[in-house]
Design a protein around this motif. Structure first.
Motif, PDB file in Angstrom:
ATOM      1  N   SER A 124       0.816  -1.213   0.000  1.00 57.48           N
ATOM      2  CA  SER A 124       0.000   0.000   0.000  1.00 57.48           C
ATOM      3  C   SER A 124       0.850   1.263   0.000  1.00 57.48           C
ATOM      4  O   SER A 124       0.405   2.326  -0.426  1.00 57.48           O
ATOM      5  N   ASN A 125       2.082   1.128   0.490  1.00 57.33           N
ATOM      6  CA  ASN A 125       2.979   2.279   0.560  1.00 57.33           C
ATOM      7  C   ASN A 125       4.409   1.815   0.303  1.00 57.33           C
ATOM      8  O   ASN A 125       5.238   1.742   1.214  1.00 57.33           O
ATOM      9  N   PRO A 126       4.737   1.469  -0.959  1.00 59.24           N
ATOM     10  CA  PRO A 126       6.073   0.942  -1.266  1.00 59.24           C
ATOM     11  C   PRO A 126       7.196   1.923  -0.955  1.00 59.24           C
ATOM     12  O   PRO A 126       8.304   1.505  -0.598  1.00 59.24           O
ATOM     13  N   LEU A 127       6.923   3.226  -1.068  1.00 57.39           N
ATOM     14  CA  LEU A 127       7.964   4.203  -0.772  1.00 57.39           C
ATOM     15  C   LEU A 127       8.404   4.093   0.686  1.00 57.39           C
ATOM     16  O   LEU A 127       9.591   4.239   0.998  1.00 57.39           O
ATOM     17  N   GLN A 128       7.475   3.835   1.573  1.00 57.01           N
ATOM     18  CA  GLN A 128       7.820   3.671   2.982  1.00 57.01           C
ATOM     19  C   GLN A 128       8.802   2.516   3.170  1.00 57.01           C
ATOM     20  O   GLN A 128       9.758   2.609   3.949  1.00 57.01           O
TER      21      GLN A 128
ATOM     22  N   THR B  29      21.733  -0.490  -5.091  1.00 56.02           N
ATOM     23  CA  THR B  29      20.757  -1.068  -6.019  1.00 56.02           C
ATOM     24  C   THR B  29      19.600  -1.654  -5.225  1.00 56.02           C
ATOM     25  O   THR B  29      19.805  -2.236  -4.157  1.00 56.02           O
ATOM     26  N   LEU B  30      18.394  -1.495  -5.750  1.00 56.03           N
ATOM     27  CA  LEU B  30      17.233  -2.192  -5.218  1.00 56.03           C
ATOM     28  C   LEU B  30      16.881  -3.278  -6.230  1.00 56.03           C
ATOM     29  O   LEU B  30      16.361  -2.992  -7.306  1.00 56.03           O
ATOM     30  N   LEU B  31      17.218  -4.517  -5.902  1.00 61.64           N
ATOM     31  CA  LEU B  31      16.969  -5.656  -6.785  1.00 61.64           C
ATOM     32  C   LEU B  31      15.609  -6.243  -6.416  1.00 61.64           C
ATOM     33  O   LEU B  31      15.389  -6.620  -5.256  1.00 61.64           O
ATOM     34  N   VAL B  32      14.690  -6.312  -7.377  1.00 65.65           N
ATOM     35  CA  VAL B  32      13.301  -6.661  -7.047  1.00 65.65           C
ATOM     36  C   VAL B  32      12.805  -7.838  -7.873  1.00 65.65           C
ATOM     37  O   VAL B  32      13.213  -8.045  -9.016  1.00 65.65           O
ATOM     38  N   GLY B  33      11.909  -8.620  -7.260  1.00 67.02           N
ATOM     39  CA  GLY B  33      11.206  -9.670  -7.973  1.00 67.02           C
ATOM     40  C   GLY B  33      10.055  -9.093  -8.778  1.00 67.02           C
ATOM     41  O   GLY B  33       9.672  -7.927  -8.622  1.00 67.02           O
ATOM     42  N   PRO B  34       9.436  -9.900  -9.669  1.00 71.05           N
ATOM     43  CA  PRO B  34       8.392  -9.393 -10.570  1.00 71.05           C
ATOM     44  C   PRO B  34       7.191  -8.781  -9.863  1.00 71.05           C
ATOM     45  O   PRO B  34       6.630  -7.782 -10.331  1.00 71.05           O
ATOM     46  N   GLY B  35       6.770  -9.360  -8.742  1.00 72.20           N
ATOM     47  CA  GLY B  35       5.600  -8.822  -8.040  1.00 72.20           C
ATOM     48  C   GLY B  35       5.857  -7.441  -7.479  1.00 72.20           C
ATOM     49  O   GLY B  35       5.001  -6.537  -7.582  1.00 72.20           O
ATOM     50  N   ILE B  36       7.027  -7.250  -6.885  1.00 71.82           N
ATOM     51  CA  ILE B  36       7.368  -5.934  -6.341  1.00 71.82           C
ATOM     52  C   ILE B  36       7.628  -4.943  -7.480  1.00 71.82           C
ATOM     53  O   ILE B  36       7.318  -3.753  -7.361  1.00 71.82           O
ATOM     54  N   GLU B  37       8.162  -5.425  -8.594  1.00 71.41           N
ATOM     55  CA  GLU B  37       8.330  -4.551  -9.764  1.00 71.41           C
ATOM     56  C   GLU B  37       6.977  -3.972 -10.179  1.00 71.41           C
ATOM     57  O   GLU B  37       6.845  -2.761 -10.416  1.00 71.41           O
ATOM     58  N   GLU B  38       5.958  -4.827 -10.281  1.00 71.09           N
ATOM     59  CA  GLU B  38       4.627  -4.357 -10.670  1.00 71.09           C
ATOM     60  C   GLU B  38       4.107  -3.315  -9.678  1.00 71.09           C
ATOM     61  O   GLU B  38       3.527  -2.294 -10.080  1.00 71.09           O
TER      62      GLU B  38
ATOM     63  N   LEU C 290       5.843  -1.294  -7.773  1.00 73.21           N
ATOM     64  CA  LEU C 290       6.578  -0.038  -7.931  1.00 73.21           C
ATOM     65  C   LEU C 290       6.122   0.724  -9.172  1.00 73.21           C
ATOM     66  O   LEU C 290       5.959   1.951  -9.141  1.00 73.21           O
ATOM     67  N   LEU C 291       5.906   0.009 -10.263  1.00 69.96           N
ATOM     68  CA  LEU C 291       5.468   0.673 -11.489  1.00 69.96           C
ATOM     69  C   LEU C 291       4.062   1.243 -11.339  1.00 69.96           C
ATOM     70  O   LEU C 291       3.768   2.336 -11.823  1.00 69.96           O
ATOM     71  N   GLU C 292       3.203   0.532 -10.639  1.00 68.14           N
ATOM     72  CA  GLU C 292       1.842   1.027 -10.408  1.00 68.14           C
ATOM     73  C   GLU C 292       1.824   2.239  -9.478  1.00 68.14           C
ATOM     74  O   GLU C 292       0.963   3.114  -9.594  1.00 68.14           O
ATOM     75  N   SER C 293       2.783   2.297  -8.560  1.00 66.38           N
ATOM     76  CA  SER C 293       2.799   3.382  -7.573  1.00 66.38           C
ATOM     77  C   SER C 293       3.288   4.701  -8.163  1.00 66.38           C
ATOM     78  O   SER C 293       3.108   5.763  -7.564  1.00 66.38           O
ATOM     79  N   GLU C 294       3.975   4.630  -9.308  1.00 67.16           N
ATOM     80  CA  GLU C 294       4.474   5.823 -10.001  1.00 67.16           C
ATOM     81  C   GLU C 294       5.442   6.643  -9.144  1.00 67.16           C
ATOM     82  O   GLU C 294       5.480   7.870  -9.216  1.00 67.16           O
TER      83      GLU C 294
ATOM     84  N   THR D 240      16.859  -2.290 -15.634  1.00 68.48           N
ATOM     85  CA  THR D 240      16.736  -1.146 -14.738  1.00 68.48           C
ATOM     86  C   THR D 240      15.472  -0.374 -15.093  1.00 68.48           C
ATOM     87  O   THR D 240      15.330   0.142 -16.195  1.00 68.48           O
ATOM     88  N   ILE D 241      14.545  -0.312 -14.137  1.00 63.13           N
ATOM     89  CA  ILE D 241      13.243   0.303 -14.420  1.00 63.13           C
ATOM     90  C   ILE D 241      13.124   1.716 -13.859  1.00 63.13           C
ATOM     91  O   ILE D 241      12.094   2.365 -14.025  1.00 63.13           O
ATOM     92  N   GLY D 242      14.172   2.216 -13.197  1.00 65.52           N
ATOM     93  CA  GLY D 242      14.131   3.580 -12.690  1.00 65.52           C
ATOM     94  C   GLY D 242      14.986   3.743 -11.453  1.00 65.52           C
ATOM     95  O   GLY D 242      15.764   2.854 -11.095  1.00 65.52           O
ATOM     96  N   ARG D 243      14.832   4.897 -10.821  1.00 64.11           N
ATOM     97  CA  ARG D 243      15.527   5.190  -9.567  1.00 64.11           C
ATOM     98  C   ARG D 243      14.516   5.630  -8.517  1.00 64.11           C
ATOM     99  O   ARG D 243      13.498   6.246  -8.842  1.00 64.11           O
TER     100      ARG D 243
END
Length: 320
Positions: free
Chosen positions: A140-144, A164-173, A175-179, A198-201
């Motif tokens: 609900s609050n990935p930035l936290q 580096t923040l190395l992420v699995g596919p579920g967490i990638e989704e 992060l991308l949804e959270s913008e 690399t999907i961003g910073r």
């Protein structure tokens, strides 16, 4: 008619370039060059960790003597214990009639297979490590969650560059949804695979996805948190064609051998490798909530702690 022979050196140079371009997770490991293994005892290379010491102080004009302190370097041993390889057999008919581009049809798939094996070794090391600090991933609050991991790295005095923040596919989704991600422009020296992954910073981390990580797992790490060593096996004296090469911390061998009984050629791509977790000697100061590196590595209360990375995920026991 002039025949241009296939040169082993050209093949293996192409192979190492393919390997460098395909790696993702190994790219965020601390890679150790081939030269470090010269006469390595027990197939092990030792990485030196710089000594830690603090300044002393005295009151001026007090007559207090100035005392000396000793430097105590630490080490992390990385053992080469894994042989990764891919062998394929090519009949005379295939070599004559079917294979028109050896690099694309044979070498590339072989190097890709070895690269995937190397990535699996790195992922196993990451998921099998014992972390000093853990963070529950808050969908609900990935930035936290990211800020919590950043805080633990800061409290452990981990350098802010090279994170580096190395992420699995579920967490990638998630992060991308959270913008919350910012655009990341990777430098030209990074591999194509790493740039694509690399999907961003976010808050000082390059965010890199690895589909081999579990869906709900991420790791915030410094590029010295895990060590990777590779070495190219020696070319056997009886091999008619073969070569080895190393570059950018990676090493590779290629062999081609004729098999009499099957009237076929064997193409082998392989390497030796080993991984390790880079720990630091010290203790966690509960009052200050900080990691304190050990000046005297043998002192009571000091232990090896893994503070250069933080595990994030669902269901983990979060650090207080």
């Amino acid at each position: 008619m002039t025949t241009t022979p296939l040169k082993a050196e050209n093949i293996v140079d192409l192979g190492i370039e393919l390997l460098k371009q395909e790696v993702v997770t190994p790219s965020v490991f601390w890679t150790v060059g081939e030269s470090e293994f010269t006469k390595a005892k027990n197939d092990t290379v030792t990485i030196k960790i710089p000594a830690y010491t603090s300044a002393s102080k005295r009151v001026m004009r007090s007559g207090t003597a100035i005392t000396a302190k000793n430097f105590e370097e630490r080490k992390v041993d990385v053992k080469i214990d894994t042989h990764l390889f891919h062998r394929t057999d090519m009949t005379s008919e295939e070599l004559t009639l079917d294979i028109t581009d050896f690099g694309e049809q044979i070498l590339k798939p072989q190097v890709e297979a070895v690269t995937r094996g190397l990535d699996d070794e790195c992922v196993d090391t990451i998921t099998g490590a014992t972390y000093t600090n853990n963070v529950n991933w808050n969908y609900s609050n990935p930035l936290q969650s990211v800020l919590r991991a950043r805080g633990w790295l800061n409290r452990a005095h981990v350098p802010k560059s090279g994170r580096t923040l190395l992420v699995g596919p579920g967490i990638e989704e998630n992060l991308l949804e959270s913008e919350i991600l910012l655009d990341a422009s990777m430098n030209g020296g990074s591999s194509a695979a790493l740039r694509e992954a690399t999907i961003g910073r976010v808050r000082g981390f390059n965010v890199v996805v690895n589909e081999n990580l579990p869906d709900d797992v991420a790791v915030a790490l410094h590029d010295t948190a895990f060590a990777l060593v590779t070495r190219a096996p020696k070319i056997p004296a009886g091999a008619p064609m073969g070569a080895t090469t190393s570059d950018s911390g990676y090493a590779l061998r290629w062999l081609q051998v004729f098999e009499d009984e099957m009237v076929s050629d064997q193409s082998l791509v392989d390497l030796f490798c080993g991984t390790a977790v880079v720990t630091d000697r010290g203790h966690w100061d509960g009052a200050k909530n900080r990691f304190v590196p050990a000046e005297d590595v043998d002192a009571v209360g000091e232990s090896d702690m893994f503070v250069r990375a933080v595990m994030l995920g669902t269901g983990v026991e979060e650090s207080a």
